[in-house]
Write a protein that holds these residues in place. Structure first.
Motif, PDB file in Angstrom:
ATOM      1  N   GLN A 139     -74.849 -10.924-153.660  1.00 49.75           N
ATOM      2  CA  GLN A 139     -75.024  -9.558-154.135  1.00 49.75           C
ATOM      3  C   GLN A 139     -76.292  -8.902-153.579  1.00 49.75           C
ATOM      4  O   GLN A 139     -76.663  -7.825-153.992  1.00 49.75           O
ATOM      5  N   ARG A 140     -76.961  -9.603-152.677  1.00 45.81           N
ATOM      6  CA  ARG A 140     -78.214  -9.084-152.130  1.00 45.81           C
ATOM      7  C   ARG A 140     -77.960  -7.744-151.422  1.00 45.81           C
ATOM      8  O   ARG A 140     -77.009  -7.611-150.647  1.00 45.81           O
ATOM      9  N   PRO A 141     -78.774  -6.731-151.690  1.00 41.38           N
ATOM     10  CA  PRO A 141     -78.564  -5.414-151.072  1.00 41.38           C
ATOM     11  C   PRO A 141     -78.763  -5.471-149.561  1.00 41.38           C
ATOM     12  O   PRO A 141     -79.427  -6.371-149.030  1.00 41.38           O
ATOM     13  N   LYS A 142     -78.197  -4.498-148.876  1.00 46.57           N
ATOM     14  CA  LYS A 142     -78.270  -4.448-147.415  1.00 46.57           C
ATOM     15  C   LYS A 142     -79.615  -3.861-146.988  1.00 46.57           C
ATOM     16  O   LYS A 142     -79.724  -2.705-146.606  1.00 46.57           O
ATOM     17  N   ILE A 143     -80.625  -4.699-147.086  1.00 49.69           N
ATOM     18  CA  ILE A 143     -81.987  -4.327-146.704  1.00 49.69           C
ATOM     19  C   ILE A 143     -82.453  -5.332-145.654  1.00 49.69           C
ATOM     20  O   ILE A 143     -82.460  -6.548-145.923  1.00 49.69           O
ATOM     21  N   PRO A 144     -82.825  -4.887-144.465  1.00 54.50           N
ATOM     22  CA  PRO A 144     -83.195  -5.823-143.385  1.00 54.50           C
ATOM     23  C   PRO A 144     -84.262  -6.830-143.793  1.00 54.50           C
ATOM     24  O   PRO A 144     -84.194  -8.003-143.403  1.00 54.50           O
ATOM     25  N   ARG A 145     -85.235  -6.407-144.571  1.00 56.14           N
ATOM     26  CA  ARG A 145     -86.339  -7.298-144.950  1.00 56.14           C
ATOM     27  C   ARG A 145     -86.164  -7.852-146.366  1.00 56.14           C
ATOM     28  O   ARG A 145     -87.132  -8.101-147.077  1.00 56.14           O
ATOM     29  N   ALA A 146     -84.924  -8.077-146.787  1.00 59.10           N
ATOM     30  CA  ALA A 146     -84.661  -8.510-148.165  1.00 59.10           C
ATOM     31  C   ALA A 146     -85.376  -9.822-148.508  1.00 59.10           C
ATOM     32  O   ALA A 146     -85.927  -9.975-149.601  1.00 59.10           O
ATOM     33  N   ASP A 147     -85.395 -10.773-147.586  1.00 59.55           N
ATOM     34  CA  ASP A 147     -86.045 -12.064-147.859  1.00 59.55           C
ATOM     35  C   ASP A 147     -87.544 -11.885-148.079  1.00 59.55           C
ATOM     36  O   ASP A 147     -88.135 -12.501-148.974  1.00 59.55           O
ATOM     37  N   GLY A 148     -88.160 -11.044-147.248  1.00 59.73           N
ATOM     38  CA  GLY A 148     -89.589 -10.792-147.408  1.00 59.73           C
ATOM     39  C   GLY A 148     -89.892 -10.096-148.728  1.00 59.73           C
ATOM     40  O   GLY A 148     -90.878 -10.419-149.403  1.00 59.73           O
TER      41      GLY A 148
END
Length: 409
Positions: free
Chosen positions: A58-67
């Motif tokens: 369900q993680r949003p589509k954000i390039p730096r989501a892990d950071g």
């Protein structure tokens, strides 16, 4: 922050928890973080925090989501809020009475929160404002123009906005302060770590009589690329931008371009053709981005309020479309009766009881909204009948809509 925190509960409906979740996201993201604003719009702040901390499908589509997830896990939100509160700073987020609605025009690159240090209201003070920006290594001519024009504008109740740097920025702030005017300094780092250190005395004066603003949380040190991302905030906050001196490629030219993209008036001060510090301003005029500012009256002329008050006219027809774009539009209604633009302009300057319990005087409302005293009185009487404002004492007013009445966009 843990995944069990209230700020990470997607089902939470508490407005204060949503506010804290937004502050948390603002504290861990980079300026204009790709995808984050869209995620908040579609999911809400608490659901976005939950999705980032979960790290699953369900993680949003954000390039730096892990950071962002790692930074959220390390964030002590209460300590961060306390750090700002300890120096007298506050956080303003969308939905707050002090949130400058103009910031929303940055759309996907808008700030999620603003840390503010000083008594001035960023929304009210930005209603009639000019960004005076330019080179750090300015000439004496440029420094004089910035200081003198800022002083004259501040005397006319125009808020002077700049970035606190050496050179043109500092001269602009000092010009406004010299005449007891209001100035806003938009910083690239945290409000408790303003840069450059050599302007600490100036920053202290601005806190006392104006406002320090930053999208970076307290304690955030300045990083080189944050200067460029900061410039979009200056352009968005100001009614117009005036570049006094700038090299061919400079941050001030970027600020001017940001303002033009937002359909805000842009002006540039001419200088000697032999001066490196005027190449940027000449380029802005040559490329049609900026209008020529040969006198401070040219700056006044692009402000809608001054046009009504002084019948001034800009030197460039492009001002017409840009002025229409900067005027506040309202779709608010009271029953069947729509609120006119003329009434909205007055409502926009009336403070809420939370900001000013005693209210604002009729004279100040007239000056800040750019109408005559008689017009302000007539429109306030109309707003009072509609249940949008309340009278406090002798000709003092607050914006306090009755249940069901809404007058601000």
């Amino acid at each position: 922050m843990k995944s069990t925190s209230p700020e990470a509960d997607p089902a939470c409906t508490d407005a204060n928890v949503h506010r804290r979740a937004r502050i948390a996201l603002a504290a861990v993201c980079e300026p204009g973080e790709a995808g984050l604003a869209d995620a908040i719009d579609s999911r809400g702040p608490t659901a976005t925090v939950a999705a980032l901390l979960d790290g699953g499908r369900q993680r949003p589509k954000i390039p730096r989501a892990d950071g962002l997830r790692r930074r959220l896990e390390e964030l002590d939100l209460d300590a961060l809020i306390d750090r700002g509160r300890d120096i007298g700073a506050r956080v303003v987020v969308p939905g707050d009475s002090q949130w400058p609605g103009r910031m929303n025009e940055l759309r996907a690159h808008r700030p999620l929160a603003l840390w503010c240090w000083g008594e001035a209201d960023p929304r009210l003070m930005a209603l009639r404002s000019v960004a005076i920006v330019g080179a750090r290594a300015c000439t004496r001519y440029g420094e004089w123009i910035a200081r003198e024009w800022s002083a004259q504008l501040a005397q006319d109740h125009v808020t002077v906005i700049s970035g606190g740097a050496y050179g043109i920025d500092a001269a602009a702030h000092r010009g406004a302060l010299a005449v007891e005017g209001v100035t806003i300094c938009v910083l690239a780092g945290g409000v408790d770590t303003p840069y450059p250190r050599g302007n600490e005395g100036l920053f202290a004066e601005i806190v006392d009589r104006g406002l320090l603003v930053s999208e970076a949380p307290p304690g955030e040190t300045v990083r080189r690329r944050r200067f460029l991302t900061r410039n979009r905030l200056i352009a968005a906050l100001a009614s117009a931008t005036c570049v006094v001196e700038a090299a061919h490629r400079s941050g001030s030219v970027t600020t001017a371009s940001n303002a033009a993209e937002l359909n805000r008036p842009v002006l540039a001060v001419p200088g000697p053709v032999t001066s490196e510090m005027s190449r940027g301003t000449h380029r802005l005029v040559h490329e049609g981005i900026a209008m020529l500012a040969a006198d401070v009256t040219d700056v006044r002329a692009v402000l809608p309020e001054f046009e009504r008050a002084h019948d001034a006219a800009p030197h460039d027809s492009r001002g017409d479309s840009r002025r229409h774009a900067t005027q506040h539009e309202s779709a608010a209604q009271f029953g069947e009766q729509p609120i006119s633009r003329a009434l909205q302009e007055v409502l926009d300057v009336v403070p809420t009881p939370r900001w000013s319990a005693e209210g604002m005087s009729l004279d100040d409302i007239a000056v800040r909204s750019g109408v005559s005293r008689a017009q302000a009185r007539t429109r306030l009487a109309q707003a009072e009948e509609m249940g949008l404002v309340q009278r406090r004492g002798q000709d003092r007013w607050v914006y306090a809509p009755a249940d069901g009445a809404h007058g601000r966009a």
